[in-house]
Design a protein around this motif. Sequence first.
Motif, PDB file in Angstrom:
ATOM      1  N   SER A  59       0.394   6.218  -9.527  1.00  0.00           N
ATOM      2  CA  SER A  59       1.748   5.755  -9.212  1.00  0.00           C
ATOM      3  C   SER A  59       1.754   4.595  -8.229  1.00  0.00           C
ATOM      4  O   SER A  59       2.732   3.840  -8.163  1.00  0.00           O
ATOM      5  CB  SER A  59       2.576   6.910  -8.639  1.00  0.00           C
ATOM      6  OG  SER A  59       1.975   7.399  -7.442  1.00  0.00           O
ATOM      7  N   GLY A  60       0.693   4.430  -7.451  1.00  0.00           N
ATOM      8  CA  GLY A  60       0.619   3.351  -6.471  1.00  0.00           C
ATOM      9  C   GLY A  60      -0.766   3.266  -5.870  1.00  0.00           C
ATOM     10  O   GLY A  60      -1.662   4.073  -6.182  1.00  0.00           O
ATOM     11  N   ALA A  89       1.028  -3.168 -10.816  1.00  0.00           N
ATOM     12  CA  ALA A  89       1.707  -1.900 -11.082  1.00  0.00           C
ATOM     13  C   ALA A  89       1.420  -1.410 -12.506  1.00  0.00           C
ATOM     14  O   ALA A  89       1.200  -0.215 -12.726  1.00  0.00           O
ATOM     15  CB  ALA A  89       3.207  -2.070 -10.867  1.00  0.00           C
ATOM     16  N   ASN A 125      -0.378   2.057 -13.480  1.00  0.00           N
ATOM     17  CA  ASN A 125       0.273   3.015 -14.372  1.00  0.00           C
ATOM     18  C   ASN A 125      -0.611   3.340 -15.568  1.00  0.00           C
ATOM     19  O   ASN A 125      -0.652   4.481 -16.039  1.00  0.00           O
ATOM     20  CB  ASN A 125       1.611   2.464 -14.840  1.00  0.00           C
ATOM     21  CG  ASN A 125       2.638   2.396 -13.723  1.00  0.00           C
ATOM     22  OD1 ASN A 125       2.558   3.161 -12.764  1.00  0.00           O
ATOM     23  ND2 ASN A 125       3.587   1.479 -13.833  1.00  0.00           N
ATOM     24  N   ASP A 158       4.399   1.364  -0.577  1.00  0.00           N
ATOM     25  CA  ASP A 158       5.583   1.351  -1.444  1.00  0.00           C
ATOM     26  C   ASP A 158       5.223   0.763  -2.808  1.00  0.00           C
ATOM     27  O   ASP A 158       4.952  -0.438  -2.919  1.00  0.00           O
ATOM     28  CB  ASP A 158       6.688   0.522  -0.794  1.00  0.00           C
ATOM     29  CG  ASP A 158       7.984   0.548  -1.613  1.00  0.00           C
ATOM     30  OD1 ASP A 158       8.061   1.351  -2.559  1.00  0.00           O
ATOM     31  OD2 ASP A 158       8.889  -0.240  -1.288  1.00  0.00           O
ATOM     32  N   PRO A 159       5.213   1.558  -3.871  1.00  0.00           N
ATOM     33  CA  PRO A 159       4.896   1.027  -5.207  1.00  0.00           C
ATOM     34  C   PRO A 159       5.861  -0.062  -5.667  1.00  0.00           C
ATOM     35  O   PRO A 159       5.491  -0.923  -6.461  1.00  0.00           O
ATOM     36  CB  PRO A 159       4.978   2.259  -6.109  1.00  0.00           C
ATOM     37  CG  PRO A 159       4.761   3.420  -5.191  1.00  0.00           C
ATOM     38  CD  PRO A 159       5.373   3.023  -3.881  1.00  0.00           C
ATOM     39  N   SER A 169      -1.597   3.944  -2.900  1.00  0.00           N
ATOM     40  CA  SER A 169      -1.859   5.044  -1.977  1.00  0.00           C
ATOM     41  C   SER A 169      -2.559   6.218  -2.653  1.00  0.00           C
ATOM     42  O   SER A 169      -3.102   7.098  -1.964  1.00  0.00           O
ATOM     43  CB  SER A 169      -0.548   5.511  -1.331  1.00  0.00           C
ATOM     44  OG  SER A 169       0.380   5.905  -2.331  1.00  0.00           O
ATOM     45  N   LEU A 193       4.675  -3.696  -5.176  1.00  0.00           N
ATOM     46  CA  LEU A 193       3.489  -4.165  -5.880  1.00  0.00           C
ATOM     47  C   LEU A 193       3.831  -5.280  -6.855  1.00  0.00           C
ATOM     48  O   LEU A 193       4.949  -5.361  -7.381  1.00  0.00           O
ATOM     49  CB  LEU A 193       2.843  -3.009  -6.653  1.00  0.00           C
ATOM     50  CG  LEU A 193       2.103  -1.954  -5.838  1.00  0.00           C
ATOM     51  CD1 LEU A 193       1.696  -0.800  -6.736  1.00  0.00           C
ATOM     52  CD2 LEU A 193       0.877  -2.552  -5.157  1.00  0.00           C
ATOM     53  N   TRP A 199       0.827  -1.206   0.000  1.00  0.00           N
ATOM     54  CA  TRP A 199       0.000   0.000   0.000  1.00  0.00           C
ATOM     55  C   TRP A 199       0.862   1.257   0.000  1.00  0.00           C
ATOM     56  O   TRP A 199       0.574   2.233  -0.690  1.00  0.00           O
ATOM     57  CB  TRP A 199      -0.927  -0.007   1.207  1.00  0.00           C
ATOM     58  CG  TRP A 199      -1.732   1.247   1.359  1.00  0.00           C
ATOM     59  CD1 TRP A 199      -1.495   2.299   2.204  1.00  0.00           C
ATOM     60  CD2 TRP A 199      -2.902   1.612   0.619  1.00  0.00           C
ATOM     61  NE1 TRP A 199      -2.440   3.279   2.043  1.00  0.00           N
ATOM     62  CE2 TRP A 199      -3.325   2.881   1.075  1.00  0.00           C
ATOM     63  CE3 TRP A 199      -3.642   0.976  -0.388  1.00  0.00           C
ATOM     64  CZ2 TRP A 199      -4.450   3.525   0.570  1.00  0.00           C
ATOM     65  CZ3 TRP A 199      -4.770   1.618  -0.893  1.00  0.00           C
ATOM     66  CH2 TRP A 199      -5.157   2.882  -0.422  1.00  0.00           C
TER      67      TRP A 199
END
Length: 301
Positions: A159-160, A150, A154, A141-142, A162, A145, A139
């Motif tokens: 970006s993630g 990911a 994208n 840190d991308p 979050s 993933l 959640w």
Amino acid sequence: MHVLAYELRRLRGLRSTWVLLAAVLLGDAVLAAVLASRTPDGPLGAAAGVRLLTAALPLVPLPFAALGAGVLGALSYGHEVRYPGLPASHVSYPRRVRLLLAKLLVIGPVAALLALATLLLDTVVVHVALPDGVAVAAWADPAALSGRVAEALNGAGLSGLSDLPGVFAPLGLVAGQGVPAALLAFVLLTVAAGWTGLLTASLTRSAGAGALLLCALPALLESGVALLLRHTGRPWPIRAAELLPFQPGIESAYAWVYGGAHGAVAGSVALTDPALLAAVVAPAVLLLLVVLLVQARRRAL
């Protein structure tokens, strides 16, 4: 088709089916909540998250949902033996084999749906029960993933995870690296457990004995697979060591076969390695052949 419809009506009409499914969902959620509440503070790794979502205990041979599917399969055959619904003219060998295949075809999807339902429920329960000091890596840190997750984010301009609203926070538990593959393996394991419970019950003509055999098989299977891989010169895959449910069985297999801890010898062999697949599929095929041979020697189901 008539046999398949017969089996569907029978399974759906048994009160024990619904009681067992409800008990598995409730028990799995409670167990996942207890395990999540005892998670130590710090980042939650992918392997630990998978064990929480599947409610897997180190000393239990199978995850809770897989045990429930196995018991359901065993009860499916045991009830047929105790209360036969087919007339005497329908117990010839070809008809018995068709009935057995119909049971396998029904138990498989039911077990898969049970596994998916427990995963959905456990994802919410674990998210709620995790202590505040536990951080889900996927959640925040991308880089943690899964590759496909990911790429999907994208493609959506994110970006993630979050970047999503907080209501989607439980997705972090299922989107980490290796987690989707592990959860898919869990669903397949649950289906295999349902089929195994059915087949072992057909060998013993007893639901209780079939369920007990199901509980004994993981340790034997994992030790046998480790031995076969040792003969082929391939180490145990690290990811397989994380996915397989009976962790003490893995430890015993490495102590017996390799003479050391599994962490010291686990390699990077892929889960699709032919030797690993053959070692896992061979016992299942052997069990099915034994069941068919035993049925050929019987005069009744």
